[in-house]
Design a protein around this motif. Structure first.
Motif, PDB file in Angstrom:
ATOM      1  N   ALA A 135      45.952  53.774  42.175  1.00 29.93           N
ATOM      2  CA  ALA A 135      46.390  54.284  40.871  1.00 29.93           C
ATOM      3  C   ALA A 135      47.247  55.533  41.035  1.00 29.93           C
ATOM      4  CB  ALA A 135      45.177  54.587  39.998  1.00 29.93           C
ATOM      5  N   ARG A 136      46.892  56.367  41.995  1.00 30.74           N
ATOM      6  CA  ARG A 136      47.607  57.629  42.188  1.00 30.74           C
ATOM      7  C   ARG A 136      49.049  57.414  42.642  1.00 30.74           C
ATOM      8  NH1 ARG A 136      44.455  60.409  45.995  1.00 30.74           N
ATOM      9  NH2 ARG A 136      46.043  60.540  47.615  1.00 30.74           N
ATOM     10  N   ASP A 195      36.153  44.733  38.409  1.00 27.34           N
ATOM     11  CA  ASP A 195      35.228  45.737  37.885  1.00 27.34           C
ATOM     12  C   ASP A 195      35.546  47.123  38.450  1.00 27.34           C
ATOM     13  OD1 ASP A 195      33.889  43.851  36.376  1.00 27.34           O
ATOM     14  OD2 ASP A 195      32.308  43.531  37.873  1.00 27.34           O
ATOM     15  N   LYS A 196      35.870  47.200  39.744  1.00 29.97           N
ATOM     16  CA  LYS A 196      36.218  48.486  40.359  1.00 29.97           C
ATOM     17  C   LYS A 196      37.499  49.055  39.735  1.00 29.97           C
ATOM     18  CE  LYS A 196      32.928  49.117  43.347  1.00 29.97           C
ATOM     19  NZ  LYS A 196      32.041  50.303  43.252  1.00 29.97           N
ATOM     20  N   ILE A 197      38.436  48.169  39.425  1.00 27.22           N
ATOM     21  CA  ILE A 197      39.673  48.616  38.782  1.00 27.22           C
ATOM     22  C   ILE A 197      39.365  49.191  37.405  1.00 27.22           C
ATOM     23  CG2 ILE A 197      41.858  47.816  37.807  1.00 27.22           C
ATOM     24  CD1 ILE A 197      41.989  45.785  40.136  1.00 27.22           C
ATOM     25  N   ARG A 198      38.509  48.520  36.639  1.00 27.84           N
ATOM     26  CA  ARG A 198      38.152  49.009  35.301  1.00 27.84           C
ATOM     27  C   ARG A 198      37.482  50.382  35.371  1.00 27.84           C
ATOM     28  NH1 ARG A 198      36.399  43.521  34.905  1.00 27.84           N
ATOM     29  NH2 ARG A 198      37.831  42.299  33.604  1.00 27.84           N
ATOM     30  N   GLU A 199      36.666  50.580  36.402  1.00 29.17           N
ATOM     31  CA  GLU A 199      35.924  51.835  36.520  1.00 29.17           C
ATOM     32  C   GLU A 199      36.839  53.049  36.620  1.00 29.17           C
ATOM     33  OE1 GLU A 199      33.235  51.542  39.792  1.00 29.17           O
ATOM     34  OE2 GLU A 199      32.060  49.921  38.881  1.00 29.17           O
ATOM     35  N   THR A 200      38.046  52.878  37.119  1.00 27.21           N
ATOM     36  CA  THR A 200      38.955  54.013  37.253  1.00 27.21           C
ATOM     37  C   THR A 200      39.491  54.489  35.913  1.00 27.21           C
ATOM     38  OG1 THR A 200      41.005  52.714  37.466  1.00 27.21           O
ATOM     39  CG2 THR A 200      39.716  53.097  39.484  1.00 27.21           C
ATOM     40  N   GLU A 201      39.494  53.582  34.925  1.00 29.03           N
ATOM     41  CA  GLU A 201      40.059  53.862  33.606  1.00 29.03           C
ATOM     42  C   GLU A 201      41.532  54.250  33.688  1.00 29.03           C
ATOM     43  OE1 GLU A 201      37.538  56.753  31.714  1.00 29.03           O
ATOM     44  OE2 GLU A 201      35.926  55.298  31.400  1.00 29.03           O
ATOM     45  N   PRO A 206      42.230  44.078  33.926  1.00 29.13           N
ATOM     46  CA  PRO A 206      42.712  43.214  35.014  1.00 29.13           C
ATOM     47  C   PRO A 206      42.777  41.745  34.608  1.00 29.13           C
ATOM     48  CG  PRO A 206      41.004  44.715  35.785  1.00 29.13           C
ATOM     49  CD  PRO A 206      40.999  44.800  34.291  1.00 29.13           C
ATOM     50  N   GLU A 207      43.649  41.036  35.273  1.00 27.30           N
ATOM     51  CA  GLU A 207      43.779  39.591  35.107  1.00 27.30           C
ATOM     52  C   GLU A 207      43.367  38.900  36.401  1.00 27.30           C
ATOM     53  OE1 GLU A 207      47.671  38.442  33.908  1.00 27.30           O
ATOM     54  OE2 GLU A 207      47.752  39.837  32.220  1.00 27.30           O
ATOM     55  N   GLN A 208      42.856  37.683  36.267  1.00 26.32           N
ATOM     56  CA  GLN A 208      42.502  36.859  37.413  1.00 26.32           C
ATOM     57  C   GLN A 208      43.475  35.677  37.477  1.00 26.32           C
ATOM     58  OE1 GLN A 208      40.016  37.680  39.489  1.00 26.32           O
ATOM     59  NE2 GLN A 208      39.179  39.366  38.282  1.00 26.32           N
ATOM     60  N   THR A 268      44.894  41.268  39.392  1.00 27.53           N
ATOM     61  CA  THR A 268      46.045  42.141  39.149  1.00 27.53           C
ATOM     62  C   THR A 268      45.784  43.015  37.921  1.00 27.53           C
ATOM     63  OG1 THR A 268      47.251  40.638  37.680  1.00 27.53           O
ATOM     64  CG2 THR A 268      47.560  40.335  40.044  1.00 27.53           C
ATOM     65  N   ALA A 269      46.431  44.189  37.920  1.00 26.88           N
ATOM     66  CA  ALA A 269      46.297  45.081  36.772  1.00 26.88           C
ATOM     67  C   ALA A 269      47.491  46.028  36.738  1.00 26.88           C
ATOM     68  CB  ALA A 269      45.004  45.874  36.849  1.00 26.88           C
ATOM     69  N   ALA A 270      47.877  46.414  35.541  1.00 27.94           N
ATOM     70  CA  ALA A 270      49.003  47.330  35.342  1.00 27.94           C
ATOM     71  C   ALA A 270      48.480  48.752  35.154  1.00 27.94           C
ATOM     72  CB  ALA A 270      49.828  46.914  34.139  1.00 27.94           C
ATOM     73  N   ARG A 271      49.138  49.680  35.824  1.00 29.67           N
ATOM     74  CA  ARG A 271      48.805  51.103  35.669  1.00 29.67           C
ATOM     75  C   ARG A 271      49.112  51.518  34.231  1.00 29.67           C
ATOM     76  NH1 ARG A 271      47.376  55.901  35.574  1.00 29.67           N
ATOM     77  NH2 ARG A 271      47.734  57.437  37.232  1.00 29.67           N
ATOM     78  N   VAL A 272      48.206  52.262  33.624  1.00 32.13           N
ATOM     79  CA  VAL A 272      48.438  52.698  32.248  1.00 32.13           C
ATOM     80  C   VAL A 272      49.604  53.680  32.210  1.00 32.13           C
ATOM     81  CG1 VAL A 272      46.057  52.354  31.519  1.00 32.13           C
ATOM     82  CG2 VAL A 272      46.755  54.563  32.467  1.00 32.13           C
ATOM     83  N   GLY A 273      50.188  53.800  31.023  1.00 31.06           N
ATOM     84  CA  GLY A 273      51.290  54.746  30.863  1.00 31.06           C
ATOM     85  C   GLY A 273      52.629  54.090  30.731  1.00 31.06           C
ATOM     86  N   ALA A 274      52.652  52.745  30.681  1.00 33.09           N
ATOM     87  CA  ALA A 274      53.945  52.050  30.540  1.00 33.09           C
ATOM     88  C   ALA A 274      54.527  52.352  29.163  1.00 33.09           C
ATOM     89  CB  ALA A 274      53.757  50.554  30.711  1.00 33.09           C
ATOM     90  N   SER A 275      55.845  52.419  29.125  1.00 35.20           N
ATOM     91  CA  SER A 275      56.511  52.676  27.858  1.00 35.20           C
ATOM     92  C   SER A 275      56.523  51.422  27.008  1.00 35.20           C
ATOM     93  CB  SER A 275      57.947  53.122  28.119  1.00 35.20           C
ATOM     94  OG  SER A 275      58.652  52.172  28.878  1.00 35.20           O
TER      95      SER A 275
END
Length: 275
Positions: A135-136, A195-201, A206-208, A268-275
C-alpha cells in the motif's frame, strides 16, 4: 501452493514465509526454472494493466522474470525485487531491472508504482508486513495483484509421485500430505489474502479472479519442470533420480504424455485515493 508430495509448485499462500531455505532454493537451476515454468494467462495480465493508472509495475519475488516479461510485452516498465541473487542475475540477463532483497527489507527510496504484482510468490512474504508495504508504494488507484497457479496432475501421475517422495525423502517435513488436494483449499488461501488486504483499510474491497486453462506435457517436459518445485530443489541427486524415475514410468504408462488442468487464482485490490 505447496510443493508437497503431490507435484505442486509452491506452498499455499500465508503458510511459508518463514521457510527461508526453501524460499531461496529455486535459483539452484534458474535456467531450468525459467524454461519449464508456465506463463500466466494473457487475460490476467491484460486486466491488471487495464485497471492500473499507469505503466509502472513492481514485481515482488520476480524470480527469473516470467511474469515480468509478460507485463513488459504489453508496454509496462517493470522493477523486480528478488531475494535470490541467482534468479535476479538470470532475470537481468533477460532485460529486467532487479534489486536483490526480500520484500520486507527492500527499500523503495521514495519510489511509487501503478501496480504491485506477486506471481506465485506472495506466500514467501510475511503477511503482517507485505500488504502494508505494498500500500505504501502504490499510487492512488494503483493495483495490488497477487496470483498463482493451482494444478494437480492426474491421479495416475500424482500417486506414484507421492509414493516415491515418501520413499526417497522420508524425513522431509513435506511428507504425510495427500497426493492431491482440492481447489477449495487454495481458494480459501486467496480469501485469507483478501482479508489481510481489508485489514489495512488502504484498499478498496478486494476481488477474486479465476482463470481456467490446460496444457499438455510430454514425459520429458514434466520431468524438466518437477526439479524446479520447492519440495525437490533441496533433495540430493539420488533422491531426485528415484522420484523422477517413478514419475517417468507413470507417464510412460499413460502413453508418454498427459493433459494438466490449470486454474490461475488471483486476489486484486485498488489502492484508495483514486480520482
Amino acid at each position: 501452493m505447496p510443493t508437497l508430495p503431490r507435484e505442486q509448485p509452491d506452498p499455499p499462500p500465508l503458510e511459508s514465509h518463514e521457510a527461508r531455505r526453501m524460499a531461496e532454493s529455486f535459483g539452484v537451476d534458474a535456467q531450468r526454472y525459467d524454461q519449464a515454468r508456465p506463463d500466466y494467462p494473457d487475460a490476467l495480465v491484460t486486466r491488471i494493466v487495464a485497471r492500473s493508472p499507469g505503466p509502472d509495475v513492481l514485481d515482488v519475488g520476480c524470480g527469473t522474470g516470467i511474469a515480468a516479461r509478460q507485463f513488459q510485452a504489453v508496454g509496462c516498465a517493470v522493477l523486480g525485487v528478488e531475494p535470490d541473487a541467482r534468479m535476479a542475475d538470470f532475470a537481468r540477463a533477460r532485460g529486467l531491472q532487479v534489486e536483490v532483497a526480500a520484500f520486507e527489507a527492500w527499500q523503495p527510496a521514495g519510489r511509487t508504482f501503478d501496480a504491485v504484482i506477486a506471481a506465485q510468490s506472495w506466500h514467501w512474504v510475511d503477511p503482517a508486513v507485505g500488504t502494508v508495504k505494498a500500500a505504501r508504494v502504490l499510487r492512488p488507484g494503483g493495483q495490488l495483484a497477487i496470483f498463482g497457479h493451482v494444478y494437480e496432475p492426474p491421479p495416475e501421475v500424482a500417486e506414484p509421485f507421492a509414493a516415491a517422495f515418501r520413499r526417497a525423502a522420508p524425513d522431509s517435513l513435506l511428507n504425510g500430505q495427500p497426493a492431491r488436494r482440492p481447489l477449495d483449499l487454495y481458494q480459501a488461501a486467496y480469501a485469507k489474502v483478501a482479508d489481510k488486504i481489508r485489514e489495512t483499510e488502504q484498499f478498496k474491497d478486494p476481488e477474486q479472479w479465476r482463470f481456467e486453462w490446460e496444457q499438455s506435457y510430454t514425459r520429458d517436459q514434466w520431468l524438466d519442470l518437477l526439479p524446479t518445485t520447492g519440495g525437490l530443489t533441496q533433495l540430493r541427486p539420488d533422491q531426485l533420480a528415484e522420484i523422477l524415475d517413478a514419475v517417468g514410468n507413470a507417464i510412460d504408462s499413460l502413453g508418454g504424455h498427459f493433459t494438466m488442468n490449470y486454474t490461475t487464482l488471483a486476489t486484486t485490490a485498488a489502492r484508495v485515493g483514486a480520482s
